[in-house]
Write an enzyme that holds these catalytic residues in place. Sequence first.
Site, PDB file in Angstrom:
ATOM      1  N   GLY A  12      17.676 -32.418 -17.653  1.00 35.11           N
ATOM      2  CA  GLY A  12      16.247 -32.637 -17.790  1.00 35.11           C
ATOM      3  C   GLY A  12      15.481 -31.334 -17.731  1.00 35.11           C
ATOM      4  N   PHE A  15       9.298 -31.135 -15.761  1.00 34.52           N
ATOM      5  CA  PHE A  15       8.707 -30.358 -14.667  1.00 34.52           C
ATOM      6  C   PHE A  15       9.725 -30.039 -13.580  1.00 34.52           C
ATOM      7  CE2 PHE A  15       4.821 -32.189 -16.501  1.00 34.52           C
ATOM      8  CZ  PHE A  15       4.061 -31.043 -16.592  1.00 34.52           C
ATOM      9  N   GLY A  16      10.536 -31.054 -13.187  1.00 33.42           N
ATOM     10  CA  GLY A  16      11.487 -30.842 -12.097  1.00 33.42           C
ATOM     11  C   GLY A  16      12.632 -29.926 -12.508  1.00 33.42           C
ATOM     12  N   VAL A  80      22.745 -36.781 -21.639  1.00 28.71           N
ATOM     13  CA  VAL A  80      23.752 -37.169 -20.647  1.00 28.71           C
ATOM     14  C   VAL A  80      23.840 -38.689 -20.633  1.00 28.71           C
ATOM     15  CG1 VAL A  80      24.186 -37.263 -18.155  1.00 28.71           C
ATOM     16  CG2 VAL A  80      23.605 -35.096 -19.262  1.00 28.71           C
ATOM     17  N   GLU A 176      -7.999 -42.003 -19.008  1.00 28.80           N
ATOM     18  CA  GLU A 176      -8.218 -40.789 -19.812  1.00 28.80           C
ATOM     19  C   GLU A 176      -8.227 -41.114 -21.303  1.00 28.80           C
ATOM     20  OE1 GLU A 176      -6.538 -37.401 -16.772  1.00 28.80           O
ATOM     21  OE2 GLU A 176      -5.147 -38.109 -18.276  1.00 28.80           O
ATOM     22  N   ASP A 305      10.395 -37.724 -10.918  1.00 35.66           N
ATOM     23  CA  ASP A 305      10.043 -39.139 -11.071  1.00 35.66           C
ATOM     24  C   ASP A 305      11.205 -40.086 -10.832  1.00 35.66           C
ATOM     25  OD1 ASP A 305       7.509 -38.419 -11.719  1.00 35.66           O
ATOM     26  OD2 ASP A 305       7.549 -39.186 -13.775  1.00 35.66           O
TER      27      ASP A 305
HETATM   28  C1  LIG Z   1       0.909 -39.800 -20.373  1.00 32.96           C
HETATM   29  C2  LIG Z   1       1.215 -39.194 -19.030  1.00 32.96           C
HETATM   30  C3  LIG Z   1       0.211 -38.547 -18.321  1.00 32.96           C
HETATM   31  C4  LIG Z   1       0.481 -37.954 -17.080  1.00 32.96           C
HETATM   32  N1  LIG Z   1      -0.539 -37.315 -16.417  1.00 32.96           N
HETATM   33  C5  LIG Z   1      -0.268 -36.699 -15.260  1.00 32.96           C
HETATM   34  C6  LIG Z   1      -1.275 -35.933 -14.598  1.00 32.96           C
HETATM   35  O1  LIG Z   1      -2.415 -35.854 -15.059  1.00 32.96           O
HETATM   36  N2  LIG Z   1      -0.944 -35.292 -13.443  1.00 32.96           N
HETATM   37  C7  LIG Z   1       0.323 -35.380 -12.914  1.00 32.96           C
HETATM   38  O2  LIG Z   1       0.589 -34.760 -11.881  1.00 32.96           O
HETATM   39  N3  LIG Z   1       1.278 -36.091 -13.512  1.00 32.96           N
HETATM   40  C8  LIG Z   1       1.016 -36.737 -14.670  1.00 32.96           C
HETATM   41  N4  LIG Z   1       2.002 -37.459 -15.288  1.00 32.96           N
HETATM   42  C9  LIG Z   1       3.304 -37.609 -14.611  1.00 32.96           C
HETATM   43  C10 LIG Z   1       4.139 -36.364 -14.789  1.00 32.96           C
HETATM   44  O3  LIG Z   1       4.187 -35.994 -16.142  1.00 32.96           O
HETATM   45  C11 LIG Z   1       5.523 -36.656 -14.236  1.00 32.96           C
HETATM   46  O4  LIG Z   1       5.396 -36.972 -12.881  1.00 32.96           O
HETATM   47  C12 LIG Z   1       6.459 -35.495 -14.429  1.00 32.96           C
HETATM   48  O5  LIG Z   1       6.640 -35.237 -15.794  1.00 32.96           O
HETATM   49  C13 LIG Z   1       7.799 -35.782 -13.766  1.00 32.96           C
HETATM   50  O6  LIG Z   1       8.648 -34.702 -13.979  1.00 32.96           O
HETATM   51  P1  LIG Z   1      10.215 -34.945 -14.121  1.00 32.96           P
HETATM   52  O7  LIG Z   1      10.841 -33.600 -14.221  1.00 32.96           O
HETATM   53  O8  LIG Z   1      10.690 -35.881 -13.084  1.00 32.96           O
HETATM   54  O9  LIG Z   1      10.373 -35.729 -15.489  1.00 32.96           O
HETATM   55  P2  LIG Z   1       9.904 -35.294 -16.938  1.00 32.96           P
HETATM   56  O10 LIG Z   1       8.891 -34.241 -16.907  1.00 32.96           O
HETATM   57  O11 LIG Z   1       9.586 -36.578 -17.632  1.00 32.96           O
HETATM   58  O12 LIG Z   1      11.231 -34.659 -17.560  1.00 32.96           O
HETATM   59  C14 LIG Z   1      12.372 -35.414 -17.791  1.00 32.96           C
HETATM   60  C15 LIG Z   1      13.186 -34.671 -18.841  1.00 32.96           C
HETATM   61  O13 LIG Z   1      14.492 -35.221 -18.860  1.00 32.96           O
HETATM   62  C16 LIG Z   1      14.921 -35.369 -20.187  1.00 32.96           C
HETATM   63  N5  LIG Z   1      15.906 -36.451 -20.172  1.00 32.96           N
HETATM   64  C17 LIG Z   1      15.727 -37.726 -19.770  1.00 32.96           C
HETATM   65  N6  LIG Z   1      16.885 -38.389 -19.839  1.00 32.96           N
HETATM   66  C18 LIG Z   1      17.832 -37.518 -20.287  1.00 32.96           C
HETATM   67  C19 LIG Z   1      19.225 -37.610 -20.556  1.00 32.96           C
HETATM   68  N7  LIG Z   1      19.890 -38.757 -20.382  1.00 32.96           N
HETATM   69  N8  LIG Z   1      19.876 -36.528 -20.995  1.00 32.96           N
HETATM   70  C20 LIG Z   1      19.205 -35.347 -21.191  1.00 32.96           C
HETATM   71  N9  LIG Z   1      17.889 -35.202 -20.952  1.00 32.96           N
HETATM   72  C21 LIG Z   1      17.212 -36.269 -20.496  1.00 32.96           C
HETATM   73  C22 LIG Z   1      13.649 -35.706 -20.936  1.00 32.96           C
HETATM   74  O14 LIG Z   1      13.777 -35.392 -22.315  1.00 32.96           O
HETATM   75  C23 LIG Z   1      12.625 -34.840 -20.237  1.00 32.96           C
HETATM   76  O15 LIG Z   1      12.517 -33.564 -20.832  1.00 32.96           O
HETATM   77  C24 LIG Z   1       1.774 -38.048 -16.533  1.00 32.96           C
HETATM   78  C25 LIG Z   1       2.784 -38.695 -17.239  1.00 32.96           C
HETATM   79  C26 LIG Z   1       2.519 -39.260 -18.477  1.00 32.96           C
HETATM   80  C27 LIG Z   1       3.608 -39.954 -19.252  1.00 32.96           C
END
Ligand SMILES: Cc1cc2nc3c(=O)[nH]c(=O)nc-3n(C[C@H](O)[C@H](O)[C@H](O)COP(=O)(O)OP(=O)(O)OC[C@H]3O[C@@H](n4cnc5c(N)ncnc54)[C@H](O)[C@@H]3O)c2cc1C
Length: 441
Positions: A12, A15-16, A80, A176, A305
Amino acid sequence: MRDTIPRVLIVGGGFGGLAAAKALKNTPANIVLIDRTNHHLFQPLLYQVATSVLTPGQIGSPIRGIVGEQQNTTVILGEVAGVDKDEKRVWLNVTDRRCVPLQYDFLILATGVTHSYFGHNEFAEFAPGLKSLADAVAIRNKILQAFEQAEAEEDPARHRDLLTFVLVGAGPTGVEMSAAIANLVNNTLKSEFRRINPASAQIILLDMAPRVLGSFSESISHAAKERLEKLGVEVRLGHGVDQIDEDGVIVAGERIFSKTVIWTAGVSPSPAGKWLEIGTDRAGRVRVEQNLSVPGHPEIFVVGDTASLDQDGKPLPGVAQVAMQQGRYAGKLIARRITGQPDPPPFRYFDKGNMAVVGKGFAVLQTGKLHISGFLAWLAWAAVHLQFLAQSNLRVSVFVQWVWTYLTGQRGSRLIVNHHGAESAKPAVEHAPAQLTTMSQ
Ligand SMILES: Cc1cc2nc3c(=O)[nH]c(=O)nc-3n(C[C@H](O)[C@H](O)[C@H](O)COP(=O)(O)OP(=O)(O)OC[C@H]3O[C@@H](n4cnc5c(N)ncnc54)[C@H](O)[C@@H]3O)c2cc1C
């Protein structure tokens, strides 16, 4: 053959995952960052692509470009499909091969969430959700197409459902997005159509909860609702949607006719819990230890998330700040283990506050005891969002676009771009004149 340098797999590049990779920058390890897309996406601004303010390229950056200077990091485009935690390997699908095994010494799963239709997957066909760039462009097409179709439609009775936009879910995305559609119709589109008046469009925001922005304080919810109504958005609360189909939605027994329904409600986590065959919370997020590792597997970490962790008796929210801080923590912890240092103290989230924007020049901000709404909050919102874009060229480009849109109402991308094979490419054979049909025989 495996080399002796430890391998850290990060799944992934959101952000994380990205924060974890950056925290491992100077660690003597092979970092392998896997994502199924080639870009990191700034999801908080997706609604601006869906409403034509920004272009997809302004909120997405190639992951390879972001970590390109980081010599110990390899980026792989692949999905994955599973984890074998006993053999310490993941199964990877790449463009031309499936289930390729990839060994790890440490694993960080940062795979985020996807849409959840709360058991009504049949709604997905009629109410697309907003999670990826492809979703945002599809919604942009749908919104712009509705105005085009209404302008081409001679029967005014048919304008009603074409010019009714329904958003299901009054969390930050629904709020929004509905405000942004209101701005689109009242400013940008208002003088460009001849048969229809875009400003007569009905924008309806639905939620079963009693207030909008349920994760914010009551005073903030109230201010956001007032602002939405001022912009012309109709807010209907307290009832869940019973049905979504090609004619629109049914809510509290009433049919709302609409050709554009957008799902801004639930999300469900990635299948990381299933891959690991491990305890999850009710939503399906992996329950992690205080150091973000998985119980019984100190070499596997889940962040963002798709992880579930309580702090002070409350679950941490699914927001970008949590994901970034957790990713950074897991990366640093692994770096310390690799370099023979003791583990850091348990993870603790530092809440910098929540924000949501409600149309032009108005946002709500809640941080500690400070709860404000209006222009000042909007300036803070703009500054924070610019700061967290992945690359400086995007910061400049988004800033310039925002200033331009603010001053002129003009938007970055109002193109309807259908992918090959879409409806519009089909020849209209049914209505072809008889002689043409004859000639072609
Ligand atoms: C429309 C929208 C608006 C938002 N607005 C806000 C906001 O204003 N403020 C805020 O703080 N948060 C906001 N969020 C929430 C925030 O974006 C998430 O909390 C954040 O992105 C979580 O980060 P993450 O790294 O857990 O997951 P993500 O950022 O979603 O990253 C997950 C990554 O994993 C990859 N992935 C997934 N499954 C697989 C797999 N099987 N194999 C390989 N790669 C994979 C995906 O392609 C993606 O790049 C918003 C979310 C959305 C959808």
